[in-house]
Design a protein around this motif. Structure first.
Motif, PDB file in Angstrom:
ATOM      1  N   ASP A  94      20.200  25.877  79.804  1.00  0.00           N
ATOM      2  CA  ASP A  94      20.388  27.128  80.741  1.00  0.00           C
ATOM      3  C   ASP A  94      20.643  28.289  80.267  1.00  0.00           C
ATOM      4  O   ASP A  94      20.119  29.195  80.449  1.00  0.00           O
ATOM      5  CB  ASP A  94      21.480  26.761  81.828  1.00  0.00           C
ATOM      6  N   LEU A  95      21.698  28.334  79.037  1.00  0.00           N
ATOM      7  CA  LEU A  95      21.866  29.403  78.321  1.00  0.00           C
ATOM      8  C   LEU A  95      20.919  30.065  77.685  1.00  0.00           C
ATOM      9  O   LEU A  95      20.424  31.275  77.726  1.00  0.00           O
ATOM     10  CB  LEU A  95      22.887  28.896  77.144  1.00  0.00           C
ATOM     11  N   PHE A  96      20.023  29.046  77.133  1.00  0.00           N
ATOM     12  CA  PHE A  96      18.831  29.701  76.326  1.00  0.00           C
ATOM     13  C   PHE A  96      17.582  30.114  77.116  1.00  0.00           C
ATOM     14  O   PHE A  96      16.868  31.210  76.869  1.00  0.00           O
ATOM     15  CB  PHE A  96      18.279  28.554  75.225  1.00  0.00           C
ATOM     16  N   VAL A  97      17.423  29.561  78.215  1.00  0.00           N
ATOM     17  CA  VAL A  97      16.645  30.179  79.464  1.00  0.00           C
ATOM     18  C   VAL A  97      17.114  31.567  79.791  1.00  0.00           C
ATOM     19  O   VAL A  97      15.995  32.256  79.808  1.00  0.00           O
ATOM     20  CB  VAL A  97      16.529  29.085  80.560  1.00  0.00           C
ATOM     21  N   ALA A  98      18.275  31.809  80.032  1.00  0.00           N
ATOM     22  CA  ALA A  98      18.807  32.944  80.547  1.00  0.00           C
ATOM     23  C   ALA A  98      18.645  34.101  79.445  1.00  0.00           C
ATOM     24  O   ALA A  98      18.408  35.034  79.606  1.00  0.00           O
ATOM     25  CB  ALA A  98      20.242  32.952  81.034  1.00  0.00           C
ATOM     26  N   GLU A  99      18.865  33.535  78.364  1.00  0.00           N
ATOM     27  CA  GLU A  99      18.622  34.659  77.186  1.00  0.00           C
ATOM     28  C   GLU A  99      17.155  35.040  77.143  1.00  0.00           C
ATOM     29  O   GLU A  99      16.770  36.497  76.857  1.00  0.00           O
ATOM     30  CB  GLU A  99      19.203  34.023  76.154  1.00  0.00           C
ATOM     31  N   LEU A 100      16.472  34.129  77.277  1.00  0.00           N
ATOM     32  CA  LEU A 100      14.988  34.569  77.294  1.00  0.00           C
ATOM     33  C   LEU A 100      14.638  35.329  78.251  1.00  0.00           C
ATOM     34  O   LEU A 100      13.822  36.478  78.147  1.00  0.00           O
ATOM     35  CB  LEU A 100      13.938  33.610  77.164  1.00  0.00           C
ATOM     36  N   SER A 119       8.399  23.148  68.479  1.00  0.00           N
ATOM     37  CA  SER A 119       9.314  22.093  68.216  1.00  0.00           C
ATOM     38  C   SER A 119      10.342  22.595  69.435  1.00  0.00           C
ATOM     39  O   SER A 119       9.933  22.549  70.578  1.00  0.00           O
ATOM     40  CB  SER A 119       9.984  22.277  66.910  1.00  0.00           C
ATOM     41  N   TRP A 120      11.671  22.621  69.069  1.00  0.00           N
ATOM     42  CA  TRP A 120      12.662  22.815  70.249  1.00  0.00           C
ATOM     43  C   TRP A 120      12.160  23.958  71.093  1.00  0.00           C
ATOM     44  O   TRP A 120      12.436  24.107  72.336  1.00  0.00           O
ATOM     45  CB  TRP A 120      13.896  22.964  69.701  1.00  0.00           C
ATOM     46  N   GLY A 121      11.477  25.090  70.396  1.00  0.00           N
ATOM     47  CA  GLY A 121      10.961  26.305  71.218  1.00  0.00           C
ATOM     48  C   GLY A 121       9.870  25.979  72.220  1.00  0.00           C
ATOM     49  O   GLY A 121       9.850  26.492  73.242  1.00  0.00           O
ATOM     50  N   GLY A 122       9.184  24.682  71.996  1.00  0.00           N
ATOM     51  CA  GLY A 122       8.345  24.153  73.103  1.00  0.00           C
ATOM     52  C   GLY A 122       9.058  23.532  74.241  1.00  0.00           C
ATOM     53  O   GLY A 122       8.501  23.983  75.359  1.00  0.00           O
ATOM     54  N   VAL A 123      10.254  22.883  74.157  1.00  0.00           N
ATOM     55  CA  VAL A 123      11.001  22.600  74.915  1.00  0.00           C
ATOM     56  C   VAL A 123      11.559  23.688  75.761  1.00  0.00           C
ATOM     57  O   VAL A 123      11.288  23.518  77.042  1.00  0.00           O
ATOM     58  CB  VAL A 123      12.272  21.656  74.471  1.00  0.00           C
ATOM     59  N   LEU A 124      12.012  24.405  75.303  1.00  0.00           N
ATOM     60  CA  LEU A 124      12.543  25.788  75.835  1.00  0.00           C
ATOM     61  C   LEU A 124      11.504  26.510  76.583  1.00  0.00           C
ATOM     62  O   LEU A 124      11.627  26.881  77.663  1.00  0.00           O
ATOM     63  CB  LEU A 124      13.231  26.738  74.655  1.00  0.00           C
ATOM     64  N   GLY A 125      10.140  26.776  76.089  1.00  0.00           N
ATOM     65  CA  GLY A 125       9.160  27.381  76.829  1.00  0.00           C
ATOM     66  C   GLY A 125       8.996  26.462  78.086  1.00  0.00           C
ATOM     67  O   GLY A 125       8.635  27.289  79.232  1.00  0.00           O
ATOM     68  N   ALA A 126       8.730  25.183  78.032  1.00  0.00           N
ATOM     69  CA  ALA A 126       8.397  24.435  79.037  1.00  0.00           C
ATOM     70  C   ALA A 126       9.628  24.613  80.148  1.00  0.00           C
ATOM     71  O   ALA A 126       9.353  24.523  81.453  1.00  0.00           O
ATOM     72  CB  ALA A 126       8.237  22.962  78.671  1.00  0.00           C
ATOM     73  N   GLU A 127      10.746  24.659  79.574  1.00  0.00           N
ATOM     74  CA  GLU A 127      11.838  24.710  80.687  1.00  0.00           C
ATOM     75  C   GLU A 127      11.943  25.822  81.467  1.00  0.00           C
ATOM     76  O   GLU A 127      12.267  25.979  82.473  1.00  0.00           O
ATOM     77  CB  GLU A 127      13.278  24.062  79.797  1.00  0.00           C
ATOM     78  N   PHE A 128      11.644  26.793  80.641  1.00  0.00           N
ATOM     79  CA  PHE A 128      11.610  28.290  81.211  1.00  0.00           C
ATOM     80  C   PHE A 128      10.730  28.384  82.087  1.00  0.00           C
ATOM     81  O   PHE A 128      10.767  28.913  83.346  1.00  0.00           O
ATOM     82  CB  PHE A 128      11.220  29.208  80.018  1.00  0.00           C
ATOM     83  N   ALA A 129       9.482  27.890  81.902  1.00  0.00           N
ATOM     84  CA  ALA A 129       8.251  27.972  82.966  1.00  0.00           C
ATOM     85  C   ALA A 129       8.784  27.008  84.248  1.00  0.00           C
ATOM     86  O   ALA A 129       8.533  27.609  85.361  1.00  0.00           O
ATOM     87  CB  ALA A 129       7.115  27.330  82.385  1.00  0.00           C
ATOM     88  N   VAL A 130       9.310  25.955  84.101  1.00  0.00           N
ATOM     89  CA  VAL A 130       9.572  24.894  85.182  1.00  0.00           C
ATOM     90  C   VAL A 130      10.789  25.858  85.814  1.00  0.00           C
ATOM     91  O   VAL A 130      10.748  25.710  87.361  1.00  0.00           O
ATOM     92  CB  VAL A 130       9.816  23.688  84.814  1.00  0.00           C
TER      93      VAL A 130
END
Length: 223
Positions: A94-100, A119-130
């Motif tokens: 949630d923290l990194f999604v909010a930062e993006l 890598s982890w950035g792909g996880v973040l991108g997918a979580e951000f989209a969802v």
């Protein structure tokens, strides 16, 4: 050969307020974000706890096609705010999604943008989209990432079987001994990651920002 040296760049920091506290997110823009004829590409680096530098070759897209490229250091490392006094539970998706989301809004790119997460950035991108379902997201590129942490652990374990015991031990010990972990990561990546020899300076710098001597392992230590 990279052409990014001739690419115009701008850089700065964005205030990011989360749970009542304000931090700074460092970013770098290659090209012209005001040129709406090209959808900007936002690069999400790995880790968590690495920095943007190893993704700089993405800016070759700017030189080749005029595509603006935005890279940034996620909170906790690089030129963004270092936050060493928080418990591990602070470091959430949630923290990194909010930062993006905050960065996109600050740059005025939220209405039309592409994401590339490594890598982890792909996880973040997918979580951000969802989690946010952003109307402005045109494309999501997931590079060398994972869909399941458990399967990723199994896969890395399988790859390690062909490496010497000291490499296997260094990976297994992880952040308990950052020197041995760094040596093991370099050995593993030399075969299954960054195979360029000698390794590029930006790659080594990004790795050392988290697990090198003088680096900040705070985010990497968090679960």
């Amino acid at each position: 050969m990279s052409t990014t040296k001739a690419t115009p760049t701008t850089e700065g920091t964005v205030p990011f307020t989360y749970n009542g506290e304000t931090y700074e997110t460092y970013y770098k823009v290659f090209g012209d974000l005001s040129d709406r004829s090209h959808t900007p590409l936002i690069g999400l680096h790995g880790g968590p706890g690495l920095v943007h530098n190893y993704l700089v070759p993405l800016a070759d897209l700017t030189a080749a096609s005029g595509t603006p490229v935005v890279l940034y250091d996620q909170l906790g490392n690089g030129r963004s705010s270092h936050v060493r006094d928080k418990p591990p539970t602070f470091w959430t998706v949630d923290l990194f999604v909010a930062e993006l989301q905050n960065l996109l809004t600050h740059l005025g790119a939220q209405d039309a943008f592409d994401l590339l997460g490594h890598s982890w950035g792909g996880v973040l991108g997918a979580e951000f989209a969802v989690r946010t379902q952003p109307a402005g997201l045109k494309h999501l590129v997931v590079s060398n990432s994972l869909a399941s942490f458990e399967l990723w652990i199994q896969s890395v374990g399988g790859l390690l079987q062909s490496f010497p015991p000291e490499v296997q031990a260094g990976i297994a010990g992880a952040m308990s001994d950052t020197k041995k972990y760094r040596e093991a990561i370099l050995a593993l990546h030399a075969v299954h990651g960054c195979t360029v020899k000698p390794p590029p300076e930006d790659y080594l710098y990004s790795l050392d920002a988290s697990i090198g001597e003088g680096g900040d392992p705070t985010v990497a230590h968090a679960p």
